[in-house]
Design a protein around this motif. Sequence first.
Motif, short mmCIF file in Angstrom:
data_model
loop_
_atom_site.label_atom_id
_atom_site.label_comp_id
_atom_site.label_asym_id
_atom_site.label_seq_id
_atom_site.Cartn_x
_atom_site.Cartn_y
_atom_site.Cartn_z
N GLY A 167 -8.12 -11.97 -2.45
CA GLY A 167 -9.51 -10.73 -2.15
C GLY A 167 -10.06 -11.40 -0.81
N GLY A 168 -11.95 -11.71 -1.08
CA GLY A 168 -12.26 -12.20 -0.02
C GLY A 168 -12.09 -13.46 0.64
N GLU A 169 -11.01 -13.80 0.99
CA GLU A 169 -10.46 -15.20 1.54
C GLU A 169 -11.06 -15.11 2.78
N PRO A 170 -11.18 -15.58 3.73
CA PRO A 170 -12.21 -15.68 5.38
C PRO A 170 -10.73 -15.87 6.04
#
Length: 180
Positions: A167-170
């Motif tokens: 999901g929100g991993e940079p």
Amino acid sequence: MDVADWFEFDGPLAPPLAEFVAILRRRARTWPADPVNTYLLLPDPDDVAEVAAWGADGHELLAWMDVVDDAESEVLLTLGAYLGGGRVRGDEIHNQLLHLPEERTAFAFDAAGSVEECAEATAVWFAAQLRRPIVREEWVHAGIVQARRWRFADTDTALGRSGFRTGGEPLDRTVHVRGD
């Protein structure tokens, strides 16, 4: 690199088709691509159904190419141009069935005219697509690339992805793949 390396085809081509292919081959020498990723197809003359289907669509020849991330050996996009009846129609095509999409995509082009005009329009179209900037975005964990996503940098159009993200991993890095 020999001109004949581009859009290889075993066997003779009818004069108008040979002229179309000769123009593509000459123009292709300046493209930022590998000739091994270019192809030609004609309907199999021994396959009555195939000849009939091509004829119904007005197609005589298909010239196509894969747009590839060479570093990853990943085909990102397959583009094809069908020639026939004094016109050429190009678009993204299915990479195995080689069919044009039912609905035109943002890659679509049409040209009409002489064989020379159709070949020139096709060569310009292929070259323009090859020169578009493509980037590969990568997500890395413990020094290993876990996921990749490719896109045209000029339009943000997605070209594919591999691997898995939760999901929100940079994003960890962006790599320029090809294009201006």
